[in-house]
Scaffold this motif. Sequence first.
Motif, PDB file in Angstrom:
ATOM      1  N   ARG A 156       2.721  23.893  47.251  1.00  0.00           N
ATOM      2  CA  ARG A 156       2.740  23.076  49.253  1.00  0.00           C
ATOM      3  C   ARG A 156       0.924  22.416  48.982  1.00  0.00           C
ATOM      4  O   ARG A 156       0.965  21.462  48.901  1.00  0.00           O
ATOM      5  CB  ARG A 156       3.527  24.035  49.225  1.00  0.00           C
ATOM      6  N   ARG A 157       0.449  23.369  48.548  1.00  0.00           N
ATOM      7  CA  ARG A 157      -0.935  23.534  49.402  1.00  0.00           C
ATOM      8  C   ARG A 157      -1.601  22.158  48.182  1.00  0.00           C
ATOM      9  O   ARG A 157      -2.503  20.816  48.382  1.00  0.00           O
ATOM     10  CB  ARG A 157      -1.504  24.136  49.362  1.00  0.00           C
ATOM     11  N   THR A 158      -1.564  22.426  47.497  1.00  0.00           N
ATOM     12  CA  THR A 158      -1.473  21.684  46.163  1.00  0.00           C
ATOM     13  C   THR A 158      -1.020  19.879  46.149  1.00  0.00           C
ATOM     14  O   THR A 158      -2.007  19.033  46.430  1.00  0.00           O
ATOM     15  CB  THR A 158      -1.580  21.330  44.341  1.00  0.00           C
ATOM     16  N   LEU A 159      -0.306  19.635  46.993  1.00  0.00           N
ATOM     17  CA  LEU A 159       0.261  18.380  46.732  1.00  0.00           C
ATOM     18  C   LEU A 159      -0.462  17.500  48.107  1.00  0.00           C
ATOM     19  O   LEU A 159       0.037  16.850  48.831  1.00  0.00           O
ATOM     20  CB  LEU A 159       2.126  18.453  47.258  1.00  0.00           C
ATOM     21  N   LYS A 160      -0.315  19.097  48.989  1.00  0.00           N
ATOM     22  CA  LYS A 160      -0.980  18.479  50.339  1.00  0.00           C
ATOM     23  C   LYS A 160      -1.889  17.684  50.017  1.00  0.00           C
ATOM     24  O   LYS A 160      -2.780  16.318  50.889  1.00  0.00           O
ATOM     25  CB  LYS A 160      -0.707  19.028  51.498  1.00  0.00           C
ATOM     26  N   ALA A 161      -2.673  18.543  48.733  1.00  0.00           N
ATOM     27  CA  ALA A 161      -4.831  17.905  49.304  1.00  0.00           C
ATOM     28  C   ALA A 161      -4.289  16.910  48.352  1.00  0.00           C
ATOM     29  O   ALA A 161      -5.054  16.063  48.722  1.00  0.00           O
ATOM     30  CB  ALA A 161      -5.199  18.764  48.522  1.00  0.00           C
ATOM     31  N   ALA A 191       6.755  23.309  38.634  1.00  0.00           N
ATOM     32  CA  ALA A 191       5.849  23.262  38.486  1.00  0.00           C
ATOM     33  C   ALA A 191       5.412  22.276  37.600  1.00  0.00           C
ATOM     34  O   ALA A 191       4.688  22.123  37.706  1.00  0.00           O
ATOM     35  CB  ALA A 191       5.576  25.198  38.771  1.00  0.00           C
ATOM     36  N   ARG A 192       6.525  22.220  36.536  1.00  0.00           N
ATOM     37  CA  ARG A 192       6.168  21.606  35.670  1.00  0.00           C
ATOM     38  C   ARG A 192       5.825  20.158  35.649  1.00  0.00           C
ATOM     39  O   ARG A 192       5.348  18.841  35.107  1.00  0.00           O
ATOM     40  CB  ARG A 192       7.915  21.125  34.761  1.00  0.00           C
ATOM     41  N   ARG A 193       6.370  19.856  37.158  1.00  0.00           N
ATOM     42  CA  ARG A 193       6.041  18.414  37.492  1.00  0.00           C
ATOM     43  C   ARG A 193       4.137  18.553  38.538  1.00  0.00           C
ATOM     44  O   ARG A 193       3.673  16.955  38.398  1.00  0.00           O
ATOM     45  CB  ARG A 193       6.799  17.306  38.571  1.00  0.00           C
ATOM     46  N   VAL A 194       4.188  19.458  38.899  1.00  0.00           N
ATOM     47  CA  VAL A 194       2.756  19.080  40.012  1.00  0.00           C
ATOM     48  C   VAL A 194       2.100  19.864  38.710  1.00  0.00           C
ATOM     49  O   VAL A 194       0.759  19.448  39.198  1.00  0.00           O
ATOM     50  CB  VAL A 194       3.204  20.601  40.942  1.00  0.00           C
ATOM     51  N   TYR A 195       2.653  20.671  38.524  1.00  0.00           N
ATOM     52  CA  TYR A 195       1.498  21.238  36.996  1.00  0.00           C
ATOM     53  C   TYR A 195       0.827  20.891  35.759  1.00  0.00           C
ATOM     54  O   TYR A 195       1.189  21.708  34.602  1.00  0.00           O
ATOM     55  CB  TYR A 195       0.864  22.658  37.465  1.00  0.00           C
ATOM     56  N   GLN A 196       1.212  19.599  35.191  1.00  0.00           N
ATOM     57  CA  GLN A 196       1.064  19.176  34.371  1.00  0.00           C
ATOM     58  C   GLN A 196       0.407  19.612  33.349  1.00  0.00           C
ATOM     59  O   GLN A 196       0.367  19.339  32.198  1.00  0.00           O
ATOM     60  CB  GLN A 196       1.345  17.843  33.805  1.00  0.00           C
ATOM     61  N   GLY A 197      -0.718  19.970  32.814  1.00  0.00           N
ATOM     62  CA  GLY A 197      -1.737  20.553  32.391  1.00  0.00           C
ATOM     63  C   GLY A 197      -1.699  21.845  32.180  1.00  0.00           C
ATOM     64  O   GLY A 197      -2.220  22.243  31.853  1.00  0.00           O
ATOM     65  N   ALA A 198      -0.818  22.836  32.815  1.00  0.00           N
ATOM     66  CA  ALA A 198      -0.942  24.144  33.090  1.00  0.00           C
ATOM     67  C   ALA A 198      -0.284  24.205  31.255  1.00  0.00           C
ATOM     68  O   ALA A 198       0.845  23.429  30.844  1.00  0.00           O
ATOM     69  CB  ALA A 198       0.133  24.811  33.450  1.00  0.00           C
ATOM     70  N   PHE A 253      -1.326  14.834  52.800  1.00  0.00           N
ATOM     71  CA  PHE A 253       0.155  15.321  53.604  1.00  0.00           C
ATOM     72  C   PHE A 253      -0.783  15.721  54.954  1.00  0.00           C
ATOM     73  O   PHE A 253      -1.379  16.999  54.658  1.00  0.00           O
ATOM     74  CB  PHE A 253       1.048  15.941  53.362  1.00  0.00           C
ATOM     75  N   PRO A 254      -0.161  15.859  56.126  1.00  0.00           N
ATOM     76  CA  PRO A 254      -0.187  17.088  57.463  1.00  0.00           C
ATOM     77  C   PRO A 254      -0.288  18.499  57.273  1.00  0.00           C
ATOM     78  O   PRO A 254      -0.221  18.790  57.774  1.00  0.00           O
ATOM     79  CB  PRO A 254      -0.589  16.183  58.737  1.00  0.00           C
ATOM     80  N   LEU A 255       1.249  17.902  56.667  1.00  0.00           N
ATOM     81  CA  LEU A 255       2.408  19.290  56.298  1.00  0.00           C
ATOM     82  C   LEU A 255       2.874  18.496  55.373  1.00  0.00           C
ATOM     83  O   LEU A 255       4.288  17.597  55.799  1.00  0.00           O
ATOM     84  CB  LEU A 255       2.927  19.560  57.045  1.00  0.00           C
ATOM     85  N   MET A 256       3.091  19.982  54.167  1.00  0.00           N
ATOM     86  CA  MET A 256       4.107  19.521  52.901  1.00  0.00           C
ATOM     87  C   MET A 256       5.459  19.911  53.155  1.00  0.00           C
ATOM     88  O   MET A 256       5.302  21.057  53.262  1.00  0.00           O
ATOM     89  CB  MET A 256       3.417  19.628  51.511  1.00  0.00           C
ATOM     90  N   PRO A 257       6.001  18.933  53.228  1.00  0.00           N
ATOM     91  CA  PRO A 257       7.897  19.714  53.466  1.00  0.00           C
ATOM     92  C   PRO A 257       8.068  20.094  52.429  1.00  0.00           C
ATOM     93  O   PRO A 257       8.156  19.702  51.875  1.00  0.00           O
ATOM     94  CB  PRO A 257       8.362  18.534  54.247  1.00  0.00           C
ATOM     95  N   ILE A 258       8.978  21.220  52.774  1.00  0.00           N
ATOM     96  CA  ILE A 258       9.724  21.790  51.571  1.00  0.00           C
ATOM     97  C   ILE A 258      10.704  21.348  51.190  1.00  0.00           C
ATOM     98  O   ILE A 258      10.636  21.463  49.684  1.00  0.00           O
ATOM     99  CB  ILE A 258      10.294  23.806  52.261  1.00  0.00           C
ATOM    100  N   ARG A 259      11.742  20.767  51.898  1.00  0.00           N
ATOM    101  CA  ARG A 259      12.373  19.314  51.272  1.00  0.00           C
ATOM    102  C   ARG A 259      11.963  18.606  50.411  1.00  0.00           C
ATOM    103  O   ARG A 259      12.753  18.370  48.598  1.00  0.00           O
ATOM    104  CB  ARG A 259      13.319  18.956  51.931  1.00  0.00           C
ATOM    105  N   LEU A 260      10.780  18.205  50.454  1.00  0.00           N
ATOM    106  CA  LEU A 260      10.699  17.865  49.702  1.00  0.00           C
ATOM    107  C   LEU A 260       9.965  18.123  48.374  1.00  0.00           C
ATOM    108  O   LEU A 260      10.033  17.144  47.260  1.00  0.00           O
ATOM    109  CB  LEU A 260       9.211  16.641  49.625  1.00  0.00           C
ATOM    110  N   LEU A 261       9.141  19.509  48.007  1.00  0.00           N
ATOM    111  CA  LEU A 261       8.677  20.083  47.450  1.00  0.00           C
ATOM    112  C   LEU A 261       9.992  19.802  46.632  1.00  0.00           C
ATOM    113  O   LEU A 261      10.228  20.026  44.974  1.00  0.00           O
ATOM    114  CB  LEU A 261       8.329  20.987  47.558  1.00  0.00           C
ATOM    115  N   LEU A 262      10.979  21.226  46.781  1.00  0.00           N
ATOM    116  CA  LEU A 262      12.299  20.988  46.494  1.00  0.00           C
ATOM    117  C   LEU A 262      12.528  19.637  45.138  1.00  0.00           C
ATOM    118  O   LEU A 262      13.689  20.350  44.796  1.00  0.00           O
ATOM    119  CB  LEU A 262      13.030  22.055  46.960  1.00  0.00           C
ATOM    120  N   SER A 263      13.368  18.608  45.670  1.00  0.00           N
ATOM    121  CA  SER A 263      13.603  17.939  45.660  1.00  0.00           C
ATOM    122  C   SER A 263      12.844  17.163  44.572  1.00  0.00           C
ATOM    123  O   SER A 263      13.004  16.303  43.721  1.00  0.00           O
ATOM    124  CB  SER A 263      13.738  16.504  46.662  1.00  0.00           C
ATOM    125  N   LEU A 264      11.946  17.303  43.907  1.00  0.00           N
ATOM    126  CA  LEU A 264      10.784  17.245  43.129  1.00  0.00           C
ATOM    127  C   LEU A 264      11.316  17.897  41.365  1.00  0.00           C
ATOM    128  O   LEU A 264      11.536  17.507  40.062  1.00  0.00           O
ATOM    129  CB  LEU A 264       9.395  17.801  43.235  1.00  0.00           C
TER     130      LEU A 264
END
Length: 376
Positions: free
Chosen positions: A166-171, A121-128, A175-186
Motif C-alpha cells: 500500500r505504501r509503495t503504490l501510494k508513493a 506482489a507479483r504485480r507490485v514488485y515485478q523485479g523481485a 495517492f493521498p490514501l491507497m484503498p485496500i479494495r484497489l490493492l486486492l483487485s490487482l
Amino acid sequence: MTDTIAILDFETTGLAPDRGDRATEVAVLLVDGDSVVERFSTLINPKRSIGEEASRITGITDQMVRSAPSFESVAPELDRLLTDKPVVAHYASFDKKVLHHEFLRLGRTIPTKFFCSCRIARRVYQGAPNHKLGSLAHYLCLDSSFTGHRALADTEMTFRLLQHMRRTLKARHDFPLMPIRLLLSLQDVTRSEVESYINRYKKRQNASRTEAAKRASSYAPMEAVGEESRNPQKLSRNCKQCGRIFAVSREQTARVVLCGRCQIELESRTAKSSPERPNSPNPVTSTPSNQREKQAGGQPFSRREAPTESRISRPSEDKPRPWKITPDGSLVNASTGQTFRKYQYYFDGHRSFPGYVIASYGTPFVPAHHVDRAGG
C-alpha cells in the motif's frame, strides 16, 4: 467491499488436502485499515500422524497436537471470523482448498472471497527474484530473520507485506490514501496493465470528488441565516420555497431567493407546463437541403422530418406571393419574370414533399405553399 479483511494461514500434514491431508494449525488476523483488531491462532489435532517432511518444515509434531482441539471444535470460531469478509492468504489457492475440505467433512461450506497476496506482489514488485513470503520479507527488508511456516507468524508477515505494498503504490502513483479494495483487485489485472488500471481508477475517483464538491457547494448548509460563512464572499439565507439554508454570494443576495434544488424543480415544472410555439423551428445542423430552403424563403427543418404546417412559415395574405405557376405548369418569379421547371416532388434524402426545383441540382427549392396559380 469493506475495509475489514481477514488474513488466513494453515499448516497441514501435507500438500494434498483433497487426498486426506489435514490442518495442524490455523491463524486468522482481522485487519481494519492499518491496525489489527483481532488475532486467533490454535493448533489442530488432525486425527492422523504428521509426516516427517511436514514436521521438519513446520516444526509441529504429533506430540504437540495430541491434546489440541479438533477442527470441528475450531470451525464455529473460523466461521465467525471469515464469513462475508475478504480473505487474504499467501498462495491463497492452497489455504482455500484446505478450508473447503475441512468444512466439507462437516457437511458445510463457508462463503468467502479469497485474495492472493502472492499474485498481488507479483504485480507490485515485478523485479523481485521470487515472490515467496520469506523471500519478499528479505527482499523488502521487512524481517531478515523471518523463516515462516508457522501460521501466526505467516499471517503477521502477510499483514506487513500488504502494508508495504500500500505504501509503495501510494508513493508510486501519488495517492493521498491507497484503498485496500484497489490493492486486492490487482490480483485480477495482468502485469502489463497495472499502470493503466490504477490511472483509470484515479481518474474515476477525481471525477467523483469533483462532482461531489459541486453538489455540496450547491446546497452548502450554513449555521444561521445572515451570519457570514467560512467563505467571506458568501452569506447564508433561507429558501422561500422549502426553508432550507443555502449559500449565496454577496452579489446575488438581492435576486436569489430559491436554493439550487428548488430552482431546478421550478424550471422543470415551467418547461413542462409551457405550450410549444408553433412557428419556432427546431435547431438543426447546416445541410445543403436546409441551405436551399433558407434561400427560397422557408424555415429550416430536420432532414429526418418532412415540413409541417406548424414548422414552415407562410407568406401573409396582404403581401403578394413571390412565385406563380402558369396554366402550362411553368414556375415564374413574380418580380423578375424568370421561368423555371415544372411542378415536381422534392426529395431531401429521407422523405419527399411537393414543391419546385428552380434550377439544376444543388440550387434552391421553392415550397408549394409559396406559389400562386396564375391565370386560373
